[in-house]
Design a protein around this motif. Sequence first.
Motif, mmCIF file in Angstrom:
data_model
loop_
_atom_site.group_PDB
_atom_site.id
_atom_site.type_symbol
_atom_site.label_atom_id
_atom_site.label_comp_id
_atom_site.label_asym_id
_atom_site.label_seq_id
_atom_site.Cartn_x
_atom_site.Cartn_y
_atom_site.Cartn_z
ATOM 1 N N PRO A 159 12.899 -96.954 -42.639
ATOM 2 C CA PRO A 159 12.779 -98.328 -43.122
ATOM 3 C C PRO A 159 13.966 -99.194 -42.696
ATOM 4 N N GLY A 160 13.681 -100.468 -42.455
ATOM 5 C CA GLY A 160 14.753 -101.439 -42.200
ATOM 6 C C GLY A 160 15.520 -101.170 -40.917
ATOM 7 N N ARG A 161 16.788 -101.549 -40.930
ATOM 8 C CA ARG A 161 17.679 -101.273 -39.797
ATOM 9 C C ARG A 161 18.252 -99.880 -39.989
ATOM 10 N N PHE A 162 18.227 -99.092 -38.930
ATOM 11 C CA PHE A 162 18.688 -97.709 -39.052
ATOM 12 C C PHE A 162 19.626 -97.372 -37.892
ATOM 13 N N THR A 209 12.437 -107.703 -29.300
ATOM 14 C CA THR A 209 11.184 -108.317 -28.877
ATOM 15 C C THR A 209 11.185 -109.781 -29.299
ATOM 16 N N GLU A 210 10.275 -110.542 -28.724
ATOM 17 C CA GLU A 210 10.251 -111.977 -28.985
ATOM 18 C C GLU A 210 10.072 -112.286 -30.478
ATOM 19 N N ASP A 211 9.239 -111.483 -31.149
ATOM 20 C CA ASP A 211 9.020 -111.712 -32.587
ATOM 21 C C ASP A 211 10.046 -110.995 -33.454
ATOM 22 N N ARG A 227 11.068 -105.494 -33.235
ATOM 23 C CA ARG A 227 11.704 -104.262 -32.756
ATOM 24 C C ARG A 227 12.961 -104.657 -32.008
ATOM 25 N N GLY A 228 14.028 -103.909 -32.229
ATOM 26 C CA GLY A 228 15.262 -104.232 -31.526
ATOM 27 C C GLY A 228 16.300 -103.152 -31.631
ATOM 28 N N TYR A 229 17.389 -103.361 -30.925
ATOM 29 C CA TYR A 229 18.526 -102.433 -30.968
ATOM 30 C C TYR A 229 19.790 -103.227 -30.643
ATOM 31 N N ASP A 230 20.709 -103.257 -31.597
ATOM 32 C CA ASP A 230 22.033 -103.840 -31.372
ATOM 33 C C ASP A 230 22.970 -102.687 -31.082
ATOM 34 N N ALA A 231 23.546 -102.654 -29.889
ATOM 35 C CA ALA A 231 24.252 -101.444 -29.451
ATOM 36 C C ALA A 231 25.648 -101.748 -28.919
#
Lengths: 95, 317
Positions: free
Chosen positions: B281-284, B234-236, B239-243
């Motif tokens: 929590p955090g990156r999962f 997302t712009e802020d 939320r995200g996903y590196d895949a």
Amino acid sequence: MRQRSLSPALLAAALLTLLGAAGAADLNGAPVPSFETASLPADRWSKLHAGVFPPAEKWTEIPWETDLIAARKRAAREGKPLFLWIMDGHPLGCT
Amino acid sequence: MTGRALVFSQPEIIRLLSTEFVPYAGDMWYLRRQKDAVGEYMWKVWRQGYRKDQPETSSRQGYYTATADGRHLGSIHNGRGAAAALEMIRGALALWKQNNAQEAPADAASADREYLREPPAGGLVLNTYSRIPLPREALGGDPARYNPNEAVGRDHMWLTREEWRSLLPPAWDRGARLSLPPAVAYRLLRYHLTDNVRGEPDMWARSEIREAKLELVVEDLGLLQLEGTARMATEDNARGYDARLQGYLTYDLAASRFTRADVLSWGEAWGAGRFTRRQPPGRFPLLIAFTLSGSAAGDRIPPQGIRQAGAYMNAAQ
């Protein structure tokens, strides 16, 4: 000596740190790769791919109908009432 | 999700629903909007149900029991747990045994086509599953209780005939690489590389795709390998996903159809959507697996993202 217990949040943070250091958890007998891993050998890929699939789940033993008109006709034919599981997002799909 | 794990896993509930009822599962988003016999029936039941005094714009999620002609026998919110659900079911059955009169529905007139979603004729349907492979202790929350991050997310991906045919290389030259066609790539990225483990995810806007490279490599005659990298956020950056993606497709040239389409995505996700709070929590780690669909009734459930059908089918635009 005074004993101190870890809160669930602290415990989770500590475990995540350990998992990160160790390269994360296993799934179906294969180490879970991080984004840094660009490609996977075939055997590890196969274990992970199969590991994501759901196990035999109890809720799938129930013979859910997905066509409401057909379910109502069946209820009338079999002399039974309906049980309706209604969710925002399909209960048998993404909800 | 919780209902699957905590309510419909109870042996007595499974027994009662399988033997004493006709069990139906449906998506409220469609049911409440349909201007046809299906929608009319559901509103008849809802107007007698546990939320009958609430505005019609409010949620009607839950478990209901009713006769074939819409006489309400019992209902309860889906978050009340197994004991309360079982009590409602038994109460409804008692009412039914006192009065089992009901009428079969007439043959339905045409369905409300605005909300009809059918798999594309001649198309391809993939089942998708998602999982956060962490032990309960690392998922956040109370380790003594069920955690929604333990669930397996489910969805389906639809491709039209033209779209799956666009995956075929012009020639089966070993080592040849071709970019995944945009119509397929954007649908995959925006609607299916999402964290739906805890429920309905927010889909990615085109502008939230930060990086994407998805290629098919010809391995041999009829054999393709998918390779890829995708980063969504997302712009802020909340939320995200590196895949990463890796998959194997097999095309039967004689039968002119795909016989295998197994894809795995892995990497790290973070944050939550509007309806998917309580993330770890955090990156999962988030894994998503794709495979060809079968012929079970559940395999025809529409993709979550196809509520706005035009947007889903034209994801590249």
